[in-house]
Motif scaffolding. Sequence first.
Motif, PDB file in Angstrom:
ATOM      1  N   ALA A 147       3.004  -4.824   7.619  1.00  0.00           N
ATOM      2  CA  ALA A 147       1.627  -5.284   7.249  1.00  0.00           C
ATOM      3  C   ALA A 147       1.704  -6.958   8.201  1.00  0.00           C
ATOM      4  N   ARG A 148       0.639  -7.348   8.454  1.00  0.00           N
ATOM      5  CA  ARG A 148       0.431  -8.849   9.076  1.00  0.00           C
ATOM      6  C   ARG A 148       0.703  -9.911   8.290  1.00  0.00           C
ATOM      7  N   TYR A 149      -0.237  -9.706   7.195  1.00  0.00           N
ATOM      8  CA  TYR A 149      -0.472 -10.833   6.009  1.00  0.00           C
ATOM      9  C   TYR A 149       0.123 -10.086   4.534  1.00  0.00           C
ATOM     10  N   ALA A 150       0.673 -11.095   3.863  1.00  0.00           N
ATOM     11  CA  ALA A 150       1.184 -10.329   2.340  1.00  0.00           C
ATOM     12  C   ALA A 150       1.409 -11.511   1.758  1.00  0.00           C
ATOM     13  N   ALA A 151       0.838 -11.351   0.329  1.00  0.00           N
ATOM     14  CA  ALA A 151       0.799 -12.315  -0.714  1.00  0.00           C
ATOM     15  C   ALA A 151       1.298 -11.889  -2.074  1.00  0.00           C
ATOM     16  N   LEU A 152       1.770 -12.713  -2.763  1.00  0.00           N
ATOM     17  CA  LEU A 152       2.179 -12.641  -4.140  1.00  0.00           C
ATOM     18  C   LEU A 152       1.470 -13.509  -5.179  1.00  0.00           C
ATOM     19  N   LEU A 178      -4.315  -0.145  -5.460  1.00  0.00           N
ATOM     20  CA  LEU A 178      -5.780  -0.332  -4.706  1.00  0.00           C
ATOM     21  C   LEU A 178      -5.549  -0.187  -3.451  1.00  0.00           C
ATOM     22  N   ARG A 179      -6.188   0.777  -2.506  1.00  0.00           N
ATOM     23  CA  ARG A 179      -5.837   0.980  -0.948  1.00  0.00           C
ATOM     24  C   ARG A 179      -7.522   1.035  -0.587  1.00  0.00           C
ATOM     25  N   LEU A 180      -7.563   0.274   0.542  1.00  0.00           N
ATOM     26  CA  LEU A 180      -8.927  -0.126   0.891  1.00  0.00           C
ATOM     27  C   LEU A 180      -8.886   0.000   2.474  1.00  0.00           C
ATOM     28  N   THR A 181      -9.789   0.780   2.989  1.00  0.00           N
ATOM     29  CA  THR A 181     -10.147   0.857   4.543  1.00  0.00           C
ATOM     30  C   THR A 181     -10.530  -0.226   5.181  1.00  0.00           C
ATOM     31  N   LYS A 182     -11.408  -0.963   4.270  1.00  0.00           N
ATOM     32  CA  LYS A 182     -12.254  -2.260   4.791  1.00  0.00           C
ATOM     33  C   LYS A 182     -12.586  -3.035   3.559  1.00  0.00           C
ATOM     34  N   LEU A 183     -12.248  -4.146   3.619  1.00  0.00           N
ATOM     35  CA  LEU A 183     -12.006  -5.010   2.444  1.00  0.00           C
ATOM     36  C   LEU A 183     -13.728  -5.373   2.054  1.00  0.00           C
ATOM     37  N   ASN A 193      -9.133  -6.808   7.258  1.00  0.00           N
ATOM     38  CA  ASN A 193      -9.976  -5.460   6.887  1.00  0.00           C
ATOM     39  C   ASN A 193      -9.142  -4.593   5.894  1.00  0.00           C
ATOM     40  N   THR A 194      -7.989  -3.907   6.444  1.00  0.00           N
ATOM     41  CA  THR A 194      -7.204  -2.917   5.702  1.00  0.00           C
ATOM     42  C   THR A 194      -6.485  -3.805   4.470  1.00  0.00           C
ATOM     43  N   PHE A 195      -6.380  -3.148   3.442  1.00  0.00           N
ATOM     44  CA  PHE A 195      -5.869  -3.633   2.107  1.00  0.00           C
ATOM     45  C   PHE A 195      -5.058  -2.603   1.490  1.00  0.00           C
ATOM     46  N   LEU A 196      -3.963  -3.066   0.925  1.00  0.00           N
ATOM     47  CA  LEU A 196      -3.103  -2.429  -0.325  1.00  0.00           C
ATOM     48  C   LEU A 196      -2.708  -3.642  -1.085  1.00  0.00           C
ATOM     49  N   GLY A 197      -3.172  -3.273  -2.451  1.00  0.00           N
ATOM     50  CA  GLY A 197      -2.488  -3.998  -3.849  1.00  0.00           C
ATOM     51  C   GLY A 197      -1.791  -3.336  -4.833  1.00  0.00           C
ATOM     52  N   VAL A 198      -0.748  -3.648  -5.002  1.00  0.00           N
ATOM     53  CA  VAL A 198       0.328  -3.159  -6.242  1.00  0.00           C
ATOM     54  C   VAL A 198       0.439  -4.109  -7.282  1.00  0.00           C
ATOM     55  N   THR A 240      -2.336  -6.948   3.869  1.00  0.00           N
ATOM     56  CA  THR A 240      -3.546  -6.657   4.621  1.00  0.00           C
ATOM     57  C   THR A 240      -3.346  -6.499   6.048  1.00  0.00           C
ATOM     58  N   GLU A 241      -4.148  -5.890   6.758  1.00  0.00           N
ATOM     59  CA  GLU A 241      -4.024  -5.876   8.123  1.00  0.00           C
ATOM     60  C   GLU A 241      -2.592  -5.024   8.656  1.00  0.00           C
ATOM     61  N   LYS A 242      -2.419  -3.760   8.360  1.00  0.00           N
ATOM     62  CA  LYS A 242      -1.187  -3.027   8.912  1.00  0.00           C
ATOM     63  C   LYS A 242      -1.400  -3.058  10.602  1.00  0.00           C
ATOM     64  N   ARG A 243      -0.207  -3.610  10.989  1.00  0.00           N
ATOM     65  CA  ARG A 243      -0.037  -3.520  12.333  1.00  0.00           C
ATOM     66  C   ARG A 243      -0.330  -2.377  13.288  1.00  0.00           C
ATOM     67  N   GLY A 244      -1.067  -2.529  14.443  1.00  0.00           N
ATOM     68  CA  GLY A 244      -1.413  -1.441  15.219  1.00  0.00           C
ATOM     69  C   GLY A 244      -2.593  -0.622  14.898  1.00  0.00           C
ATOM     70  N   GLY A 245      -3.292  -1.667  13.988  1.00  0.00           N
ATOM     71  CA  GLY A 245      -4.855  -1.090  13.797  1.00  0.00           C
ATOM     72  C   GLY A 245      -4.905   0.331  12.937  1.00  0.00           C
ATOM     73  N   VAL A 246      -3.814   0.660  12.278  1.00  0.00           N
ATOM     74  CA  VAL A 246      -3.839   2.127  11.467  1.00  0.00           C
ATOM     75  C   VAL A 246      -4.236   1.530  10.223  1.00  0.00           C
ATOM     76  N   GLN A 247      -4.498   2.564   9.235  1.00  0.00           N
ATOM     77  CA  GLN A 247      -4.617   2.498   7.692  1.00  0.00           C
ATOM     78  C   GLN A 247      -3.430   2.268   7.051  1.00  0.00           C
ATOM     79  N   PHE A 248      -3.405   1.738   5.945  1.00  0.00           N
ATOM     80  CA  PHE A 248      -2.375   1.912   5.037  1.00  0.00           C
ATOM     81  C   PHE A 248      -2.495   3.369   4.397  1.00  0.00           C
ATOM     82  N   ASP A 249      -1.361   4.020   4.245  1.00  0.00           N
ATOM     83  CA  ASP A 249      -1.400   5.502   3.785  1.00  0.00           C
ATOM     84  C   ASP A 249      -0.668   5.559   2.376  1.00  0.00           C
TER      85      ASP A 249
END
Length: 574
Positions: free
Chosen positions: A73-78, A124-129, A146-151, A166-175
């Motif tokens: 991911a390009r961005y991460a936060a806790l 929570l996994r989203l294709t578009k925030l 855009n893309t989002f994954l929260g745990v 957020t923002e998985k590199r390569g423009g792909v979705q979190f799976d």
Amino acid sequence: MGGSDGTEKARIRLPQLRLDELLEELQARLDAARGTRDRVHSLLEAVLSVGRELDLEQALHSIVEAAAALVDARYAALGVIGPDGRSLSAFHTVGVTDEQIARIGPYPEGHGILGELIRHPEPLRLTKLSSHSASYGFPPHHPPMNTFLGVPIRVRDQVFGNLYLTEKRGGVQFDEEDEAVLSTLAVAAGVAIDNARLYEDSRLRERWLQANAEITHNLMSGGAHTEVLRLIADRARENTGAALALVATPMGDTESLTVELAVGQGAEAHRGLVLPLDSSLIGHVFASASPVTSVDVSTDERISSAPERFGGLGPAVGVPIGSGADGVRGVVLLVREAGRTPFTDKEIEPLRGFAAQAAVAMELAERRRDAEEIAVLKDRDRIARDLHDLAIQRLFATGMTLQSVGRRIENAEAAERVVRAVDDLDETIKIIRSTIFGLRSREDGAGTGLRARTVRVVGEAAPVLGFAPSIRMEGLVDTDVPRETADDVIAVLSEALTNVARHARAGRADVVLETDGREVRLTVSDDGVGIPAEGRRSGLRNMAERAEGLGGDLTIDSPEAGGTTLVWRVPVTD
């Protein structure tokens, strides 16, 4: 023949094609297995890296970095969930520079998508925030996401915080695999956070034990009272992360406490303040003999003597030094900077134990001093008895002998010398008797010192004024100010407060009494209408004459904007 050859060649090519497909599928599966192996290795390395951290802040930062690397991911936060369970109290980020953070503004508090994960602690996994119903959008200067994954991260069945990617590199979705990896990391993160907390708690307990040992040693070795109070304030402030620490002690038999010591932010404004028991936060702690907290001291109604003294400060806790109605020896007030988290029960408990232990050490030191004082008094009694029974009797006998011999001396000059010697002996006997009286006397001056008298006068003026003036005292006012000068100070203070009540129409008055060992200075100020030009000035003239009679002076400042400041100062040394 030609047809037969063609059919044979086709049969040969068909198995070759199927073999190529099988080989390609096998290679793909090998690549997938290798990728899975590499990812598992990365996950294991991340778990080990996170588990090695014992400092909580560093552990949280390591968790965010590991999460971003694992799911690319390009961005991460806790986000750490606050004590209320509804908002974020801390935020750790990766991928955003300090300059970007400064431009974006304050960290999120837990609204929108972040709040959704707090309210429903499930992955929570989203294709578009922006497509989610809880999305609030982003503040200005925020990078696009855009893309989002929260745990969620759980520590002992309690949600500690959430990981946001957020923002998985390569423009792909979190799976699903990303979600599974991040969930596994969250479990390890929960264990690491729990270990870091336990380590932090043990270190804190160790610091409290060291502080108690230091105070006990200082007291038992004869440390000065002020030095011990400073040690209590310093250690309590360091161990709780407070910006300001006050130590207040009772003033003899009066219904007030005085701030004997203040260290930290804005300490100068608090030193020497006299606070009433019935209308102050510190007084409430002393009277109830139990901890009292405040979410914000700058707006707390229990904070007396000008709340502006706490500018820039917020959460506070007051803890009694000692326990029980008769065992409280004072109060420690700790105040954090504005915006910091309030004091929790987990923090207050060791602080309370520390204060109680400090009280025990203080009591033991007092008992030791009492025993030493009794020994000194007994020794004084013995000296006084010996002086009376031995020295005075022998001197008296010698004087009687000289008187008897003097009558028989015919030489006038010699007889006169004998008479003078007898007179000197009489004077010596008087001096010794005076010394004996001093040795055997017991001073019973409780409540008669200048400090107590000042509080009493101010308290008596409160009903007439309609409000309680603030009091601040600095220096050894009971020790350095002679009794005669103290009487004048009390007379001037009483006259000044009477003038405020009669003429000033004030809503506030401040009394400051201070001495540096060379002079005593009394300052009485109010926010009233000032001194009218046509008003009577006999009271002011009397104050000025008292000052001049002692070699001092009186100054009065009454600006056009209103208010009056009276400063009466006289020397206390020859």
